[in-house]
Design a protein around this motif. Structure first.
Motif, PDB file in Angstrom:
ATOM      1  N   TYR A  24       0.827  -1.212   0.000  1.00  5.61           N
ATOM      2  CA  TYR A  24       0.000   0.000   0.000  1.00  5.61           C
ATOM      3  C   TYR A  24       0.858   1.258   0.000  1.00  5.61           C
ATOM      4  O   TYR A  24       0.423   2.318  -0.466  1.00  5.61           O
ATOM      5  CB  TYR A  24      -0.920   0.006   1.223  1.00  5.61           C
ATOM      6  N   LEU A  25       2.068   1.161   0.523  1.00  7.61           N
ATOM      7  CA  LEU A  25       2.940   2.334   0.624  1.00  7.61           C
ATOM      8  C   LEU A  25       3.871   2.472  -0.573  1.00  7.61           C
ATOM      9  O   LEU A  25       4.171   3.592  -1.005  1.00  7.61           O
ATOM     10  CB  LEU A  25       3.761   2.251   1.912  1.00  7.61           C
ATOM     11  N   LEU A  26       4.318   1.337  -1.123  1.00  4.88           N
ATOM     12  CA  LEU A  26       5.216   1.397  -2.280  1.00  4.88           C
ATOM     13  C   LEU A  26       4.447   1.887  -3.509  1.00  4.88           C
ATOM     14  O   LEU A  26       3.374   1.388  -3.826  1.00  4.88           O
ATOM     15  CB  LEU A  26       5.820   0.017  -2.546  1.00  4.88           C
ATOM     16  N   GLY A  27       4.997   2.859  -4.181  1.00  6.35           N
ATOM     17  CA  GLY A  27       4.341   3.393  -5.365  1.00  6.35           C
ATOM     18  C   GLY A  27       3.088   4.191  -5.066  1.00  6.35           C
ATOM     19  O   GLY A  27       2.227   4.358  -5.938  1.00  6.35           O
ATOM     20  N   LEU A  28       2.981   4.704  -3.832  1.00  5.18           N
ATOM     21  CA  LEU A  28       1.768   5.427  -3.447  1.00  5.18           C
ATOM     22  C   LEU A  28       1.563   6.678  -4.299  1.00  5.18           C
ATOM     23  O   LEU A  28       0.428   7.072  -4.564  1.00  5.18           O
ATOM     24  CB  LEU A  28       1.853   5.807  -1.966  1.00  5.18           C
ATOM     25  N   GLY A  29       2.647   7.289  -4.751  1.00  9.24           N
ATOM     26  CA  GLY A  29       2.531   8.500  -5.549  1.00  9.24           C
ATOM     27  C   GLY A  29       2.493   8.256  -7.040  1.00  9.24           C
ATOM     28  O   GLY A  29       2.523   9.208  -7.831  1.00  9.24           O
ATOM     29  N   SER A  30       2.383   6.999  -7.456  1.00 10.20           N
ATOM     30  CA  SER A  30       2.390   6.690  -8.886  1.00 10.20           C
ATOM     31  C   SER A  30       1.057   7.031  -9.542  1.00 10.20           C
ATOM     32  O   SER A  30      -0.007   6.686  -9.015  1.00 10.20           O
ATOM     33  CB  SER A  30       2.690   5.202  -9.100  1.00 10.20           C
ATOM     34  N   PRO A  31       1.085   7.677 -10.695  1.00  8.14           N
ATOM     35  CA  PRO A  31      -0.169   7.925 -11.429  1.00  8.14           C
ATOM     36  C   PRO A  31      -0.765   6.643 -11.990  1.00  8.14           C
ATOM     37  O   PRO A  31      -1.908   6.643 -12.446  1.00  8.14           O
ATOM     38  CB  PRO A  31       0.263   8.881 -12.546  1.00  8.14           C
ATOM     39  N   TYR A  32      -0.004   5.556 -11.958  1.00  7.81           N
ATOM     40  CA  TYR A  32      -0.483   4.284 -12.486  1.00  7.81           C
ATOM     41  C   TYR A  32      -0.944   3.328 -11.387  1.00  7.81           C
ATOM     42  O   TYR A  32      -1.227   2.162 -11.659  1.00  7.81           O
ATOM     43  CB  TYR A  32       0.604   3.620 -13.331  1.00  7.81           C
ATOM     44  N   ALA A  33      -1.021   3.812 -10.150  1.00  7.53           N
ATOM     45  CA  ALA A  33      -1.566   2.987  -9.072  1.00  7.53           C
ATOM     46  C   ALA A  33      -3.036   2.709  -9.358  1.00  7.53           C
ATOM     47  O   ALA A  33      -3.743   3.576  -9.898  1.00  7.53           O
ATOM     48  CB  ALA A  33      -1.413   3.699  -7.731  1.00  7.53           C
ATOM     49  N   PRO A  34      -3.537   1.512  -9.049  1.00  5.67           N
ATOM     50  CA  PRO A  34      -4.954   1.224  -9.269  1.00  5.67           C
ATOM     51  C   PRO A  34      -5.836   2.241  -8.566  1.00  5.67           C
ATOM     52  O   PRO A  34      -5.661   2.512  -7.373  1.00  5.67           O
ATOM     53  CB  PRO A  34      -5.127  -0.174  -8.653  1.00  5.67           C
ATOM     54  N   THR A  35      -6.758   2.826  -9.286  1.00  6.52           N
ATOM     55  CA  THR A  35      -7.603   3.870  -8.716  1.00  6.52           C
ATOM     56  C   THR A  35      -8.915   3.907  -9.494  1.00  6.52           C
ATOM     57  O   THR A  35      -9.248   2.976 -10.229  1.00  6.52           O
ATOM     58  CB  THR A  35      -6.894   5.232  -8.748  1.00  6.52           C
ATOM     59  N   ASN A  36      -9.634   4.980  -9.325  1.00  8.62           N
ATOM     60  CA  ASN A  36     -10.902   5.193 -10.006  1.00  8.62           C
ATOM     61  C   ASN A  36     -10.867   6.566 -10.653  1.00  8.62           C
ATOM     62  O   ASN A  36     -10.192   7.474 -10.149  1.00  8.62           O
ATOM     63  CB  ASN A  36     -12.048   5.077  -8.990  1.00  8.62           C
ATOM     64  N   GLY A  37     -11.604   6.728 -11.748  1.00  9.02           N
ATOM     65  CA  GLY A  37     -11.585   7.999 -12.460  1.00  9.02           C
ATOM     66  C   GLY A  37     -12.016   9.191 -11.631  1.00  9.02           C
ATOM     67  O   GLY A  37     -11.653  10.335 -11.934  1.00  9.02           O
ATOM     68  N   ASP A  38     -12.776   8.936 -10.545  1.00 11.63           N
ATOM     69  CA  ASP A  38     -13.237  10.045  -9.715  1.00 11.63           C
ATOM     70  C   ASP A  38     -12.098  10.701  -8.943  1.00 11.63           C
ATOM     71  O   ASP A  38     -12.241  11.848  -8.493  1.00 11.63           O
ATOM     72  CB  ASP A  38     -14.285   9.549  -8.715  1.00 11.63           C
ATOM     73  N   GLU A  39     -10.984   9.999  -8.762  1.00 10.48           N
ATOM     74  CA  GLU A  39      -9.919  10.542  -7.929  1.00 10.48           C
ATOM     75  C   GLU A  39      -9.441  11.887  -8.445  1.00 10.48           C
ATOM     76  O   GLU A  39      -9.283  12.848  -7.668  1.00 10.48           O
ATOM     77  CB  GLU A  39      -8.747   9.564  -7.851  1.00 10.48           C
ATOM     78  N   MET A  40      -9.197  11.996  -9.741  1.00 14.55           N
ATOM     79  CA  MET A  40      -8.692  13.252 -10.279  1.00 14.55           C
ATOM     80  C   MET A  40      -9.738  14.361 -10.214  1.00 14.55           C
ATOM     81  O   MET A  40      -9.394  15.546 -10.101  1.00 14.55           O
ATOM     82  CB  MET A  40      -8.214  13.045 -11.713  1.00 14.55           C
ATOM     83  N   VAL A  41     -11.006  13.989 -10.261  1.00 14.55           N
ATOM     84  CA  VAL A  41     -12.064  14.993 -10.105  1.00 14.55           C
ATOM     85  C   VAL A  41     -12.002  15.588  -8.704  1.00 14.55           C
ATOM     86  O   VAL A  41     -12.066  16.811  -8.520  1.00 14.55           O
ATOM     87  CB  VAL A  41     -13.452  14.377 -10.373  1.00 14.55           C
ATOM     88  N   TYR A  42     -11.870  14.723  -7.692  1.00 17.63           N
ATOM     89  CA  TYR A  42     -11.796  15.209  -6.312  1.00 17.63           C
ATOM     90  C   TYR A  42     -10.526  16.021  -6.085  1.00 17.63           C
ATOM     91  O   TYR A  42     -10.551  17.034  -5.371  1.00 17.63           O
ATOM     92  CB  TYR A  42     -11.822  14.029  -5.333  1.00 17.63           C
ATOM     93  N   THR A 478     -13.368  12.368 -17.591  1.00 14.34           N
ATOM     94  CA  THR A 478     -13.683  13.580 -16.850  1.00 14.34           C
ATOM     95  C   THR A 478     -12.633  13.890 -15.795  1.00 14.34           C
ATOM     96  O   THR A 478     -12.387  13.093 -14.886  1.00 14.34           O
ATOM     97  CB  THR A 478     -15.056  13.453 -16.164  1.00 14.34           C
ATOM     98  N   GLY A 479     -11.997  15.050 -15.940  1.00 14.57           N
ATOM     99  CA  GLY A 479     -11.052  15.519 -14.943  1.00 14.57           C
ATOM    100  C   GLY A 479      -9.676  14.891 -14.985  1.00 14.57           C
ATOM    101  O   GLY A 479      -8.816  15.251 -14.173  1.00 14.57           O
ATOM    102  N   GLN A 480      -9.419  13.958 -15.933  1.00 16.69           N
ATOM    103  CA  GLN A 480      -8.140  13.258 -15.916  1.00 16.69           C
ATOM    104  C   GLN A 480      -6.956  14.148 -16.279  1.00 16.69           C
ATOM    105  O   GLN A 480      -5.810  13.817 -15.984  1.00 16.69           O
ATOM    106  CB  GLN A 480      -8.187  12.046 -16.850  1.00 16.69           C
ATOM    107  N   TYR A 481      -7.233  15.290 -16.906  1.00 18.65           N
ATOM    108  CA  TYR A 481      -6.141  16.214 -17.225  1.00 18.65           C
ATOM    109  C   TYR A 481      -5.522  16.800 -15.957  1.00 18.65           C
ATOM    110  O   TYR A 481      -4.421  17.373 -15.999  1.00 18.65           O
ATOM    111  CB  TYR A 481      -6.645  17.339 -18.127  1.00 18.65           C
TER     112      TYR A 481
END
Length: 585
Positions: A24-42, A478-481
């Motif tokens: 959970y800590l390794l690669g925490l700042g990676s833009p390629y970490a598994p996430t959801n599209g809403d993250e960048m919106v928030y 949405t918001g990924q930019y």
């Protein structure tokens, strides 16, 4: 099991839990970490609000998203990011990880207490913790900057209290008004991260758990418990309603959040029952919600659910459950029933009940049929091989170095070893499924690590050259930019539609070459994605100049782009170059 073997098994499980936590800590700042599209919106809303210098109202440039989530989630990012002073993905995601670790610690503690066999207590606690951390719903939503980790933590607190009471005083009749008040506060904080609607399943699960575990149900007990939970609900909704009091534009909050974001999920043009049975989100799909949240462990969770239903249907099995076990059962069932009601249904809505699933599975771990673990190992083996293949290809393409590919191969080999051990040694099959799942996560993390390494960042010369300049960047969702704000300090970023998205933003219907030239005429710089891997340079040369090049991973593919024929050749469908271009002088 002999004591020595049991001790070794416990040490192995403890190590597995720590490895899972480390992932959970390794690669925490990676833009390629598994996430959801809403993250960048928030993140966009949080950044804009922080730049405004005020807690409220929330700010956003994205239409219809300004009040898409309550302010507590946004404030968390503003504080974690120092109001923009140390704005990074790792800083914004860290609170989610801490919330997830806290929830994991709580469920491990209660799994330990619920296990009646003293020799199995530590084993059960470690299995519950490992399961929860390895559920893909936790790894994807409980690690990124999303609502799931904090809402799960706060909404679980009342159930932990009920469990604690039933473990200590099984005959206690009344919960007390102070407890009801504190539960309301916890529900309100959980709701303030996502929605006031979450108070309903949280209160209902406490109500059902308390009554199901009462020595006997009487009318006075029923009325008192109902009034106390009504009081908790009132407090929870009241805390959430402070948003309307504090926000300078409460009418916008009502329209954008209550009406559009929440009430819309209870309505539909087809009619409620028609949509519930034949619509895009039919009721029966929620039956697969818990297994779906298991991710790579879908078969194990599904097998457990089938086994549990078969056991409970037998006469006397439900009555034979101990009171704490009934609390766990109420937790699972109430959340499932409540979130079968909205017109829009999703397995994500049941994430706050996944701690109960982890505890329940750990308690009956050896009774879950072995076939589900064996089938899981069969699914994980090709995934590990494919990830190793991708890591190898990345090295051939020059994307990663020898150390990077070595780490990928070590993680993949470890997973394959776990798979093999699970088949050759019957007693290891269940633990091997957990170890192989962790190996998949480790392999993926090692594989994408070179894509976000320090040497892929745009240096200070480029940052200075583009300071206060207008830069057009690709936006596939949405918001990924927003991710480009982490890479370009103080540039004025404008998104254009890319990767199949077509909202009309900056000429998506134009031919690719003509569109690039037009963007270069209208902006100081353009971030452009390679259309075809055969291209060795952007089509705008010599009218443009390449400031920087990096590799981009395609997240969306058209039909036919990935087939069985080219699956072994990820260089054909997974990678594209990303060019930072400026007009030629």
């Amino acid at each position: 099991m002999p004591f020595r073997h049991q001790a070794r098994a416990n040490i192995a499980l403890i190590a597995l839990v720590f490895i899972a936590a480390l992932l959970y800590l390794l690669g925490l700042g990676s833009p390629y970490a598994p996430t959801n599209g809403d993250e960048m919106v928030y993140i966009h809303i949080a950044r804009m609000t922080a730049e405004s210098g005020h807690w409220l109202p929330l700010q956003s440039e994205l239409v219809g998203t300004r009040n898409t989530k309550p302010p507590l989630l946004i404030w968390q990012a503003m504080v974690a990011g120092g109001w923009g002073q140390w704005w990074s993905l790792a800083a914004l995601r860290l609170p989610s990880v801490l919330y997830t670790f806290a929830t994991t610690g709580m469920l491990a503690f209660f799994a330990h207490r619920l296990q009646t066999d003293a020799a199995q207590k530590w084993r059960t606690a470690c299995i519950a913790a490992a399961l929860y951390l390895l559920f893909f719903s936790t790894f994807r939503y409980g690690r990124a900057y999303l609502t799931s980790a904090p809402e799960t933590f706060w909404l679980a607190l009342p159930m932990w209290w009920v469990l604690w009471q039933r473990l200590r005083q099984a005959e206690q009749q009344h919960m007390g008004w102070l407890a009801a008040t504190l539960m309301g506060v916890a529900m309100g904080l959980g709701a303030a991260y996502k929605s006031f609607a979450l108070v309903a399943p949280a209160a209902a699960s406490v109500w059902a758990a308390w009554l199901l575990t009462a020595p006997r149900i009487t009318w006075p007990l029923l009325w008192r418990t109902s009034l106390q939970l009504a009081w908790s609900t009132l407090i929870g909704v009241g805390l959430f309603a402070l948003w309307f009091v504090l926000d300078p534009d409460p009418a916008a909050v009502w329209q954008e959040f209550v009406v559009a974001e929440n009430a819309g999920k209870m309505s539909g043009g087809l009619g409620y029952w028609h949509a519930a049975l034949f619509g895009a989100y039919p009721m029966w799909t929620q039956l697969y919600a818990y297994p779906a949240n298991g991710g790579l462990l879908v078969l194990v969770v599904g097998g457990f659910c089938l086994w549990a239903v078969w056991q409970l249907r037998q006469r006397g099995q439900l009555a034979a459950l101990a009171h704490p076990q009934r609390v766990v059962l109420a937790w699972v069932l109430v959340w499932l029933v409540v979130f079968t009601l909205p017109s829009q249904r999703s397995e994500r809505y049941l994430i706050p009940a996944m701690p109960a699933i982890a505890i329940a599975m750990a308690l009956v771990w050896d009774r879950i049929p072995r076939i589900w673990f064996a089938l899981t190992l069969l699914l994980l083996a090709p995934a590990l091989i494919l990830l190793a293949r991708i890591g190898w290809v990345m090295a051939d393409m020059g994307v990663s170095g020898n150390t990077d590919v070595a780490l990928v191969l070590v993680a993949s080999s470890t997973g394959i070893t776990a798979v093999s051990a699970g088949f050759f040694f019957r007693n290891w099959t269940r633990t091997a499924a957990l170890a192989a799942t962790a190996a998949v996560y480790a392999c993926f993390g090692a594989m994408v690590a070179p894509l976000s390494a320090a040497d892929t960042a745009w240096g200070p010369d480029i940052q200075q050259a583009l300071r206060d300049k207008r830069v057009a960047v690709p936006n596939g969702f949405t918001g990924q930019y927003e991710r480009f704000h982490f890479r370009l300090d103080h540039a004025r970023i404008t998104p254009y539609d890319a990767e199949g998205r077509n909202t009309g933003a900056l000429y998506p219907d134009m031919a690719s070459d003509a569109r690039l030239m037009r963007l270069l005429r209208e902006f100081d710089a353009v971030v452009w994605l390679q259309d075809d891997l055969a291209e060795t340079e952007p089509s705008c040369t010599p009218q443009c100049r390449v400031l920087a090049t990096r590799w981009h991973v395609k997240s969306r593919h058209k039909t036919g782009e990935v087939t069985l024929d080219n699956l072994w050749y990820p260089q054909q469908w997974l990678f594209r170059r990303e060019w930072l271009l400026v007009p030629a002088m």
